[in-house]
Motif scaffolding. Structure first.
Motif, PDB file in Angstrom:
ATOM      1  N   VAL A   1       0.870  -1.173   0.000  1.00  0.00           N
ATOM      2  CA  VAL A   1       0.000   0.000   0.000  1.00  0.00           C
ATOM      3  C   VAL A   1       0.913   1.230   0.000  1.00  0.00           C
TER       4      VAL A   1
ATOM      5  N   LEU B   1       1.390   5.414  -0.494  1.00  0.00           N
ATOM      6  CA  LEU B   1       0.744   6.728  -0.433  1.00  0.00           C
ATOM      7  C   LEU B   1       1.480   7.724  -1.313  1.00  0.00           C
TER       8      LEU B   1
ATOM      9  N   MET C   1      -9.561  11.139  -1.714  1.00  0.00           N
ATOM     10  CA  MET C   1      -8.379  10.346  -2.050  1.00  0.00           C
ATOM     11  C   MET C   1      -8.481   9.925  -3.516  1.00  0.00           C
ATOM     12  N   ASP C   2      -7.357   9.536  -4.082  1.00  0.00           N
ATOM     13  CA  ASP C   2      -7.344   8.836  -5.361  1.00  0.00           C
ATOM     14  C   ASP C   2      -6.963   7.394  -5.072  1.00  0.00           C
ATOM     15  N   TYR C   3      -7.475   6.491  -5.882  1.00  0.00           N
ATOM     16  CA  TYR C   3      -7.108   5.091  -5.677  1.00  0.00           C
ATOM     17  C   TYR C   3      -6.877   4.412  -7.024  1.00  0.00           C
TER      18      TYR C   3
ATOM     19  N   ARG D   1      -1.224  -1.223  -4.273  1.00  0.00           N
ATOM     20  CA  ARG D   1      -2.392  -0.344  -4.166  1.00  0.00           C
ATOM     21  C   ARG D   1      -1.880   1.081  -3.992  1.00  0.00           C
TER      22      ARG D   1
ATOM     23  N   TYR E   1      -2.596   5.027  -3.273  1.00  0.00           N
ATOM     24  CA  TYR E   1      -3.531   5.986  -2.693  1.00  0.00           C
ATOM     25  C   TYR E   1      -2.927   7.390  -2.761  1.00  0.00           C
TER      26      TYR E   1
ATOM     27  N   LEU F   1      -5.204   7.333   6.035  1.00  0.00           N
ATOM     28  CA  LEU F   1      -4.549   6.516   5.011  1.00  0.00           C
ATOM     29  C   LEU F   1      -3.132   6.088   5.390  1.00  0.00           C
TER      30      LEU F   1
END
Lengths: 132, 184
Positions: B5, B7, B50-52, B63, B65, B80
């Motif tokens: 994940v 950011l 947020m963008d995902y 992933r 974010y 996040l």
């Protein structure tokens, strides 16, 4: 040439203040409310003192995330969203077709009359929104 | 197979949403809305939630974010960063004092940077070729003196450049994980 931002436009701030004042007078359950731009700026709020500065930015995030879900699921347009908690509730309702919403914090889950009051406040603000 | 994940943080206009769109293999879930205050920042849209996006880096899944750039949405930063394993800080070189943005974002996400991995991407570098790279490296060293923070000049619209940045971050995370495992 840039257009005056809604939260700095005296006519919009005045219309939003009047709409919120009318809402507060009609709805006994409302604890706080803000009119906000889609990008999270406070246009007007009640009460003037003691309302969380971040209410507008949090509401714009909720609105945008809800819009994203509605878009992903292809279920039309967001009308309003409601968060019910153990000691209160939050409702965010869009103001007509403007890039604006009203967020209301209630002491307990709102009933149909309370939601109608909020809808009326949003309609009043949409109607009073300056053309252009 | 690992799952990461990551950011993307940085100031408004640095290219976070663009970078995620460049990298993602799925349609990006976006919370961009109209920027109503063009006087303060002349950009048509801004991210408020947020963008995902997602990318498969065989065998790993990543992933992606993106967090809002404006500090009034910092509650989303808190939400996040808890589940993130790595951080990409993007800053645009033609912004006033880009190193200040690096300082602010590395400070805000310092715990994640120390726990996982971090890289800094400098966008619009071609428009502002000064000593900005050196200043950003020095700032990163000042905030995170106990680790090396890679700094890249990147074009957020370029998939290959963003992929290189992302792979560098994942290599950093994996190296740190391996070192931690060896030490335990």
């Amino acid at each position: 040439m840039t257009t005056l931002a809604p939260h700095r436009d005296p006519a919009i701030v005045s219309a939003a203040s009047a709409a919120l004042a009318g809402f507060a007078a009609e709805c006994r359950l409302v604890r706080a409310a803000s009119a906000l731009t889609d990008d999270g700026f406070t246009i007007a709020r009640i009460p003037q003192v003691g309302t969380d500065e971040r209410l507008a930015s949090m509401a714009s995030t909720l609105q945008a995330l809800t819009d994203a879900v509605v878009r992903e699921l292809r279920i039309g347009r967001t009308d309003h969203l409601q968060v019910v908690a153990s000691e209160g509730a939050v409702v965010v309702r869009r103001v007509g077709t403007q890039r604006c919403a009203i967020v209301a914090v209630f002491d307990e889950p709102p009933g149909p009359d309370d939601l109608t009051d909020l809808e009326t406040a949003a309609a009043r603000l949409a109607e009073a929104w300056p053309a252009g | 197979m690992a799952e990461y994940v990551i950011l993307f943080a940085g100031p408004m206009g640095a290219g976070k949403t663009t970078a995620i769109r460049s990298l993602s293999e799925i349609e990006v879930v976006s919370t961009e809305v109209a920027n109503t205050d063009r006087e303060a920042f002349d950009k048509p849209t801004t991210t408020v939630g947020m963008d995902y996006g997602e990318i498969d880096l065989d065998p790993d899944k990543v992933r992606l974010y993106g967090v809002p750039g404006q500090a009034r949405f910092d509650f989303m930063w808190e939400i996040l960063r808890e589940r993130a394993m790595g951080l990409i800080v993007l800053v645009n070189a033609d912004a006033p004092e880009p190193e200040r943005h690096v300082y602010e974002h590395l400070t805000a996400f310092a715990e994640l940077a120390r726990r996982g991995g971090v890289v800094v991407g400098v966008t619009r570098y071609d428009l502002q070729r000064t000593d900005i790279g050196d200043r950003i490296v020095a700032t990163a060293r000042a905030v995170l003196p106990d680790r090396v923070t890679p700094v890249f000049a990147v074009d957020a619209r370029d998939q290959e450049q963003m992929r290189t940045l992302l792979l560098s971050l994942i290599a950093d995370i994996e190296t740190r994980q391996a070192v931690a495992e060896a030490a335990s």
